[in-house]
Design an enzyme around this catalytic site. Structure first.
Site, PDB file in Angstrom:
ATOM      1  N   GLY A 159     -96.653   8.853 -21.102  1.00 13.61           N
ATOM      2  CA  GLY A 159     -97.419  10.046 -21.431  1.00 13.61           C
ATOM      3  C   GLY A 159     -97.390  11.044 -20.287  1.00 13.61           C
ATOM      4  N   SER A 160     -97.690  12.300 -20.594  1.00 13.08           N
ATOM      5  CA  SER A 160     -97.798  13.324 -19.555  1.00 13.08           C
ATOM      6  C   SER A 160     -99.159  13.221 -18.874  1.00 13.08           C
ATOM      7  CB  SER A 160     -97.635  14.703 -20.172  1.00 13.08           C
ATOM      8  OG  SER A 160     -96.336  14.840 -20.694  1.00 13.08           O
ATOM      9  N   GLY A 161     -99.301  13.982 -17.799  1.00 10.15           N
ATOM     10  CA  GLY A 161    -100.575  13.995 -17.083  1.00 10.15           C
ATOM     11  C   GLY A 161    -100.529  13.222 -15.785  1.00 10.15           C
ATOM     12  N   HIS A 162     -99.335  12.713 -15.412  1.00  9.54           N
ATOM     13  CA  HIS A 162     -99.223  11.874 -14.213  1.00  9.54           C
ATOM     14  C   HIS A 162     -98.218  12.397 -13.197  1.00  9.54           C
ATOM     15  CE1 HIS A 162    -101.574   8.886 -16.344  1.00  9.54           C
ATOM     16  NE2 HIS A 162    -100.664   8.768 -17.288  1.00  9.54           N
ATOM     17  N   ASP A 186     -96.686   2.670 -25.301  1.00 13.28           N
ATOM     18  CA  ASP A 186     -95.336   2.850 -24.745  1.00 13.28           C
ATOM     19  C   ASP A 186     -94.435   1.696 -25.185  1.00 13.28           C
ATOM     20  OD1 ASP A 186     -96.657   4.887 -23.522  1.00 13.28           O
ATOM     21  OD2 ASP A 186     -96.399   4.179 -21.474  1.00 13.28           O
ATOM     22  N   HIS A 218    -105.866   6.259 -16.464  1.00 16.19           N
ATOM     23  CA  HIS A 218    -106.400   7.077 -17.557  1.00 16.19           C
ATOM     24  C   HIS A 218    -107.914   6.971 -17.565  1.00 16.19           C
ATOM     25  CE1 HIS A 218    -102.440   5.417 -18.674  1.00 16.19           C
ATOM     26  NE2 HIS A 218    -102.192   6.683 -18.952  1.00 16.19           N
TER      27      HIS A 218
END
Lengths: 202, 331
Positions: B54-57, B110, B219
């Site tokens: 996922g994005s955000g990292h 994932d 998260h």
């Protein structure tokens, strides 16, 4: 009675139509313990499935395959991928054969088992799998759309009710297990709403 | 929690546009532009290393595409798995005829997407292996490592697998080395303040003004304890003690990653590292190639993680081998 491509396409149309009303309610249910995007995610998934024109498929298997691929392009969320994965499994299970409404119980059961293996949730964890389990049982011996629809809606509502006050043991909500008591799981709520939509001509 | 952005629906794609404009070594690819690959063509005869998440990292995951690291990376929405399509495309684009290692963090979503992608590609004859990052010691006991989540320490596995693949190792060997790097890495995080998803109205969890959480996930997954803020040295001591208790040293050298979660000043990371270094020296460990900075973030989460990578000769050689991506250069 035979389950037809036309019936599958009509089911997708009904589900897509129902999402207009379900979206915000599902987002709100998800926002209690999650990101608040379950409704919007399913709008994308089911919208993609409708756009994939299942009506043009030449077999039930091909129709399920179209739905699976549309779902896989629309989201990477766990619930959405499980949904698409279940469609892929149905496509494999129905390959090169005709399908009868009487087969549906076994097919839903196979999808339930496939999703269980794929996602790692168990029965009783308060997830969409518990809904599928109840649906598979309720569809047993049902031989046409009307019987299946009525039994499915009853089972979905009963199961939602039965799990409301139990703790969730899967997904993000498992970290807030005790807080999930008294709340409907967003995936289960979506499942119930979609079964109701499939069973109701509009 | 304010955000400098446009439409939340365009958050990921606009960030990828900027990333690739700033770094021409990276290119967007795939039907929805959700694969980052090296700008140069896939090298024939090399094992492909594919990651995704996922994005955000950022810099994780796609920022580590580059020489001696990843070949391609599939990209999901913020904190959401990359969809099956992007995983399939990332695998195809990394295929140099010698097979693919799928190397990503141990998260249910994932895993599902990469597994289904693998099944869909079976007919194309691309051989795939999988190694999952499981370095977060707060997410499962030592007897259930397969339940642990992958966090910042994943970059050590990227580095070792990437170096081996670049040097021409075959798929089984690259896979073995990635798994060995994961097995020798341990991470623990500490959170000071939460983050908010671009589309959400509220932060994804709440921490009191004077509260910290030991063992927090990237998260915001709950950790081991929540209590009042304490001095950095006390936090460092507990983190190192927990890490060494979980994997007692077998050699004399470790690499250390003191990683910022997004909104923590570098000064605070260096203050933390100074004590971590002291504690490791007291345990008889020499630090090789310390990494201090924002390597794996959680948007504007405040806090840090500490990763220890226990080295032997083989792993040390791979760690020190040349590599270059926009966020990490070695040699």
């Amino acid at each position: 009675m035979e389950l037809t491509v036309e019936q599958i396409a009509e089911g997708v149309r009904r589900a897509n139509h129902a999402m207009v009303d379900l979206e915000q309610a599902l987002n709100a249910a998800d926002a209690k313990l999650g990101d608040g995007d379950t409704g919007s995610m399913l709008v994308r998934v089911i919208g993609g499935m409708a756009a994939a024109a299942p009506k043009t498929a030449t077999s039930v298997s091909e129709a399920f395959g179209k739905l699976a691929r549309a779902g896989m392009s629309a989201t990477g969320s766990s619930l959405g991928t499980l949904f698409a994965g279940a469609m892929l499994l149905l496509a494999k299970q129905t390959k090169d054969r005709s399908v009868d409404w009487a087969d549906l119980s076994a097919l839903v059961g196979a999808a339930r088992d496939g999703m269980m293996a794929r996602g790692g949730a168990k029965l009783g964890d308060k997830t969409v799998l518990d809904m599928m389990d109840a649906l598979a049982a309720a569809l047993e011996g049902k031989t046409d759309a009307a019987q299946a629809g009525k039994a499915g809606v009853d089972a979905a509502e009963r199961t939602l009710e039965a799990y409301r006050d139990r703790p969730c043991k899967m997904g993000r909500a498992k970290f807030f297990s005790e807080k999930s008591v008294g709340l409907d799981d967003p995936g289960m709520l979506a499942f119930a709403g979609l079964v109701r939509a499939l069973a109701t001509a509009k | 929690m304010k955000k400098l952005m446009n439409d939340p629906a365009h958050y990921v794609d606009e960030a990828l546009d900027g990333l690739t404009l700033a770094h021409p070594s990276l290119m967007r690819d795939g039907s929805a532009g959700r694969v980052i690959r090296r700008a140069e063509a896939t090298r024939k005869g090399k094992v492909g290393i594919v990651s995704g998440g996922g994005s955000g990292h950022l810099p994780l995951f796609c920022g580590y595409v580059g020489q001696g690291l990843l070949d391609t990376c599939s990209i999901g929405n913020v904190f959401e798995g990359p969809n099956v399509d992007s995983c399939m495309e990332a695998i195809r684009l990394a295929d140099g005829g010698q097979g693919i290692l799928r190397l990503y963090g141990n998260y249910g979503g994932d895993r599902m997407n990469f597994d289904i992608a693998g099944e869909m590609l079976e007919d194309e004859g691309i051989r795939c292996t999988t190694v999952l990052g499981t370095d977060d010691i707060a997410s499962g006991g030592p007897d259930e490592i397969e339940r642990r989540r992958g966090v910042a320490g994943l970059i050590y596995a990227y580095k070792c697998a990437g170096a081996a693949a670049e040097a021409g190792a075959h798929l089984e060997e690259v896979t073995r080395l990635a798994a060995k790097a994961v097995a020798m890495t341990r991470t623990i995080g500490v959170g000071l303040a939460a983050c908010r998803l671009p589309s959400a109205a509220r932060p994804s969890f709440e921490l009191g003004e004077n509260e910290i959480e030991m063992g927090i996930g990237i998260h915001g997954e709950p950790g081991i304890w929540r209590d009042t803020l304490r001095p950095s040295d006390a936090v460092a001591d507990e983190m190192v003690e927990r890490l060494l208790a979980d994997l007692p040293p077998s050699g004399a050298e470790v690499s250390v990653l003191v990683n910022g979660l997004g909104a923590t000043p570098l000064e605070e990371l260096f203050i933390l590292f100074r004590r971590v270094h002291k504690k490791l020296a007291e345990a008889g460990l020499r630090v090789v190639m310390p990494l201090i900075g924002n390597y794996v973030t959680s948007m504007e989460m405040q806090g840090a993680s500490v990763s220890l990578f226990h080295l032997d000769e083989e792993l040390k050689r791979l760690l020190l081998a040349p590599a270059e991506c926009p966020f990490w250069r070695v040699g």
